[in-house]
Design a protein around this motif. Structure first.
Motif, PDB file in Angstrom:
ATOM      1  N   ILE A 162       0.836  -1.205   0.000  1.00  0.00           N
ATOM      2  CA  ILE A 162       0.000   0.000   0.000  1.00  0.00           C
ATOM      3  C   ILE A 162       0.868   1.252   0.000  1.00  0.00           C
ATOM      4  O   ILE A 162       0.666   2.188  -0.783  1.00  0.00           O
ATOM      5  CB  ILE A 162      -0.951  -0.001   1.218  1.00  0.00           C
ATOM      6  N   VAL A 163       1.858   1.279   0.876  1.00  0.00           N
ATOM      7  CA  VAL A 163       2.744   2.450   0.946  1.00  0.00           C
ATOM      8  C   VAL A 163       3.574   2.561  -0.333  1.00  0.00           C
ATOM      9  O   VAL A 163       3.712   3.647  -0.910  1.00  0.00           O
ATOM     10  CB  VAL A 163       3.663   2.374   2.180  1.00  0.00           C
ATOM     11  N   THR A 166       1.348   3.703  -3.262  1.00  0.00           N
ATOM     12  CA  THR A 166       0.951   5.103  -3.135  1.00  0.00           C
ATOM     13  C   THR A 166       2.115   6.041  -3.434  1.00  0.00           C
ATOM     14  O   THR A 166       1.982   7.011  -4.193  1.00  0.00           O
ATOM     15  CB  THR A 166       0.418   5.387  -1.722  1.00  0.00           C
ATOM     16  N   TYR A 169       2.992   6.015  -7.111  1.00  0.00           N
ATOM     17  CA  TYR A 169       1.950   6.668  -7.914  1.00  0.00           C
ATOM     18  C   TYR A 169       2.061   8.187  -7.826  1.00  0.00           C
ATOM     19  O   TYR A 169       2.046   8.887  -8.842  1.00  0.00           O
ATOM     20  CB  TYR A 169       0.574   6.205  -7.436  1.00  0.00           C
ATOM     21  N   VAL A 170       2.180   8.715  -6.596  1.00  0.00           N
ATOM     22  CA  VAL A 170       2.227  10.172  -6.451  1.00  0.00           C
ATOM     23  C   VAL A 170       3.560  10.735  -6.931  1.00  0.00           C
ATOM     24  O   VAL A 170       3.630  11.872  -7.409  1.00  0.00           O
ATOM     25  CB  VAL A 170       1.970  10.598  -4.987  1.00  0.00           C
ATOM     26  N   ALA A 183       0.413  11.513  -0.500  1.00  0.00           N
ATOM     27  CA  ALA A 183      -0.697  10.612  -0.815  1.00  0.00           C
ATOM     28  C   ALA A 183      -2.045  11.223  -0.469  1.00  0.00           C
ATOM     29  O   ALA A 183      -3.077  10.792  -1.005  1.00  0.00           O
ATOM     30  CB  ALA A 183      -0.516   9.290  -0.058  1.00  0.00           C
ATOM     31  N   MET A 496      -4.884   6.502   3.878  1.00  0.00           N
ATOM     32  CA  MET A 496      -4.120   6.396   2.644  1.00  0.00           C
ATOM     33  C   MET A 496      -4.860   5.532   1.625  1.00  0.00           C
ATOM     34  O   MET A 496      -4.836   5.806   0.413  1.00  0.00           O
ATOM     35  CB  MET A 496      -2.738   5.801   2.932  1.00  0.00           C
ATOM     36  N   LEU A 497      -5.531   4.494   2.114  1.00  0.00           N
ATOM     37  CA  LEU A 497      -6.350   3.666   1.224  1.00  0.00           C
ATOM     38  C   LEU A 497      -7.436   4.507   0.562  1.00  0.00           C
ATOM     39  O   LEU A 497      -7.686   4.397  -0.651  1.00  0.00           O
ATOM     40  CB  LEU A 497      -7.004   2.518   2.005  1.00  0.00           C
ATOM     41  N   ALA A 499      -7.458   7.779   0.112  1.00  0.00           N
ATOM     42  CA  ALA A 499      -6.843   8.733  -0.816  1.00  0.00           C
ATOM     43  C   ALA A 499      -6.414   8.044  -2.108  1.00  0.00           C
ATOM     44  O   ALA A 499      -6.618   8.573  -3.207  1.00  0.00           O
ATOM     45  CB  ALA A 499      -5.637   9.398  -0.145  1.00  0.00           C
ATOM     46  N   MET A 500      -5.842   6.849  -1.972  1.00  0.00           N
ATOM     47  CA  MET A 500      -5.396   6.125  -3.156  1.00  0.00           C
ATOM     48  C   MET A 500      -6.578   5.724  -4.019  1.00  0.00           C
ATOM     49  O   MET A 500      -6.538   5.822  -5.252  1.00  0.00           O
ATOM     50  CB  MET A 500      -4.600   4.876  -2.730  1.00  0.00           C
TER      51      MET A 500
END
Length: 632
Positions: A162-163, A166, A169-170, A183, A496-497, A499-500
């Motif tokens: 996940i981290v 993210t 991606y960003v 994120a 964060m989930l 936001a992603m």
């Protein structure tokens, strides 16, 4: 890698709030441990009991939620999106990428717990199991191996993925800094550049520091155990602190060499050494039994992973979950910014589907292999009655690996190799952790200053040291620190989930609109071209009919229209109509050249591809065709 000036000072490069605040908090924690280690230990223990009682269910739930999110994203249309621009492609081959994932996922944890966990769970069985030993030792051994893989398989890498996903991606698709706060841009907008974003990054730094310090402490315990096993030195706090000091000095040397010359070479070397150690244990032990154990463990894990993920045993829990499963979930979450940033840096250009499949499945398979070889060998020694491995794991867990190697040939060589492997992992972890923490406190810089990295290396070493001497010390103190520090960051991971998911939904819709617009443009272009061709055919047909009517009106009823398209080999290509000298009364009425229709004169030069409309009398037709058919 982005470069910065060597003259750049800490003040110029660092993010003041995050850097100063995190440094002060860590220094105060270290001073607390130095001044009153017993008070630090009792306070941490109280916090641990409260967290396990009130938030144990939370850790268990979100650890599985991370995996579910990753798998859903991978199989959904979102999986086609790239970690970067649409034209970006992976910088590393798949084999190299998997090798680097192996380096990130193996580390001290595999070496320390690869033997200890299966044996511990064999003797101290998880909730819901009560095998009678040694009568049901085989069943207990299977459960021990399964839970060892469970703690280092999908759920460990769920948080890492996940981290990593993210941050990649960003960083590569949104051109944002490699910071945890980046994120949250879809949720907070420009507030990520303000105090809210700084607060998120501060929690990430504290959590990472605790997770890394836990790994430092475990490394020191393992090396101390190995040295005491191989020499007269006593396995205690003085030796463990000395090891941390020596490793810190070695880390400083590695940091001076730089990330490419230092950590990369050490990592590559240690992968080879770890592989040699694993194959030695595989072939020096009961090879067939271990291979069968791999297959059995993989099947058992796949069949029971869901029930193990949600097994809390609320009415009769004896603390096993808090000391084991919940600790590992918290440790992995606190460690996730470090591993996540590393994975993000090597994954540019891959699709989300490739990323999730590689990050979740490959390390899980590695865990099955490693734990089956090392844990399986220890369990085979236990079940065969050669040596009581369970007693060692219960009383001196850091010595479990070395007592197992003592039952195999070449004990001295293999034990030295094991100490060397742990030591190098210790140095590379320190180097990488100092780099990551330096980056997180330097506005996401991929080249934090040397002074900042040194400072974080020293602070991590100090944190690990005070944890080892606080309270009862040892592994329990390290577990307490990781579990306690991870709680605030666990909530950040949940957001964060969200936001992603928001970013993926927006970008996928934008991508679909872009593709639809491109498709519409292509369709419009095709329709225009088709309409143009139809109109040209219609006009040409009308033009021919009009010409025919003119011929009849002028009394040339015996005239006929000849059509001919020239090529590069045609004799008339490159000549003017005057040079061709068609027979008298032959009239080249029109020339179709590309999209144009020409009314030729004697000076008009014929080109390859021209379509000629030639008006001839019937008796002249054959002579004209002879001229047209001539080639060079």
């Amino acid at each position: 890698m982005a470069s910065t000036s060597n003259k750049e000072s800490i003040k110029e490069q660092a993010s003041p709030f995050v850097f100063i605040s995190s440094t002060i908090l860590i220094v105060l924690f270290v001073l607390w441990g130095i001044i009153s280690p017993s008070h630090l230990g009792s306070t941490a223990e109280t916090a641990l009991d409260w967290i396990i009682e009130n938030f144990g269910w939370f850790y268990m739930t979100i650890a599985s939620l991370f995996i579910l999110f990753g798998l859903v994203v991978a199989i959904s249309p979102f999986g086609k999106l790239r970690l970067g621009k649409d034209h970006d492609r992976p910088e590393h081959s798949f084999i190299s990428w998997v090798g680097m994932l192996f380096a990130a996922g193996l580390g001290v944890g595999f070496v320390f717990f690869g033997v200890a966990e299966p044996i511990l769970y064999y003797s101290e069985q998880p909730p819901g199991y009560s095998f009678s030993l040694p009568e049901q030792g085989g069943d207990a051994a299977e459960v021990g191996l399964r839970y060892g893989v469970f703690h280092w398989g999908l759920h460990a890498w769920g948080a890492f993925s996940i981290v990593g996903l993210t941050l990649a991606y960003v960083q590569f698709r949104k051109n944002r800094p490699a910071l945890i706060s980046s994120a949250f841009y879809p949720l907070l907008g420009n507030k990520t550049d303000g105090w809210m974003g700084k607060g998120i990054d501060l929690l990430a730094v504290i959590s990472t520091c605790a997770g890394v310090a836990t790994t430092f402490g475990i490394s020191a315990l393992q090396i101390s155990g190995g040295i005491s096993f191989l020499s007269p030195l006593e396995n205690g706090i003085p030796l463990q602190l000395s090891i941390i000091a020596i490793i810190t000095i070695l880390f400083l040397f590695s940091a001076v060499r730089g990330i490419n010359k230092g950590i990369k070479r050490l990592t590559n070397l240690n992968l080879v050494l770890a592989g040699i150690l694993m194959f030695f244990v595989l072939f020096a032990g009961q090879t067939i039994t271990l291979l069968e154990s791999m297959v059995t463990t993989l099947g058992s894990y796949a069949a029971n992973v869901v029930s193990m993920s949600f097994s809390m045993d609320p009415y009769s829990d004896d603390g096993w979950l808090g000391a084991n499963t919940i600790f590992f979930w918290a440790w992995h979450m606190s460690w996730s910014p470090f591993v996540g940033l590393f994975i993000a840096r090597i994954s540019k250009g891959r699709t989300i589907r490739e990323f999730i499949a590689g990050v979740l499945l490959v390390p899980t398979l590695m865990a099955v292999i490693w734990f089956s070889v090392f844990g399986g060998t220890a369990l085979d020694i236990q079940l065969s009655g050669v040596f009581d491995m369970a007693s060692v794991a219960t009383n001196e867990v850091e010595l479990t690996l070395f007592y197992m190697l003592d039952q195999l040939p070449l004990t001295m060589i293999s034990s030295i190799l094991a100490v060397l492997v742990v030591g190098i992992f210790f140095v590379t972890s320190a180097d990488s952790a100092a780099f990551v923490l330096g980056s997180m406190t330097s506005n996401g810089s991929l080249n934090p200053s040397f002074k900042i990295k040194i400072l974080w290396g020293v602070l991590i070493a100090g944190t690990a040291s005070v944890l080892l001497v606080s309270g009862d010390g040892g592994l329990d103190a390290l577990q307490t620190a990781a579990l306690t520090a991870a709680l605030p960051f666990a909530f950040i991971l949940v957001f964060m989930l969200i936001a992603m998911g928001t970013m993926l939904t927006r970008d996928w819709k934008t991508d679909q609109r872009r593709k639809q617009n491109a498709h519409d443009d292509e369709l419009k272009k095709a329709m225009k071209e088709e309409a143009y061709e139809d109109l040209k055919k219609e006009l040409t047909s009308e033009w021919r009919e009009e010409l025919k009517r003119e011929l009849l009106a002028n009394g040339r009823a015996t005239a006929e229209m000849v059509h001919f398209q020239t090529t590069e080999d045609s004799w008339i290509t490159g000549k003017t109509l005057a040079e061709i000298k068609f027979p008298a009364h032959v009239n080249v009425s029109a020339i179709e050249r590309g999209d144009s229709m020409l009314s030729p004169t004697g000076s008009t030069m014929i080109q390859a591809g021209d379509y000629l409309y030639i008006l001839v009398e019937i008796e002249q037709k054959e002579a004209v065709q002879d001229i047209l058919r001539k080639t060079i």
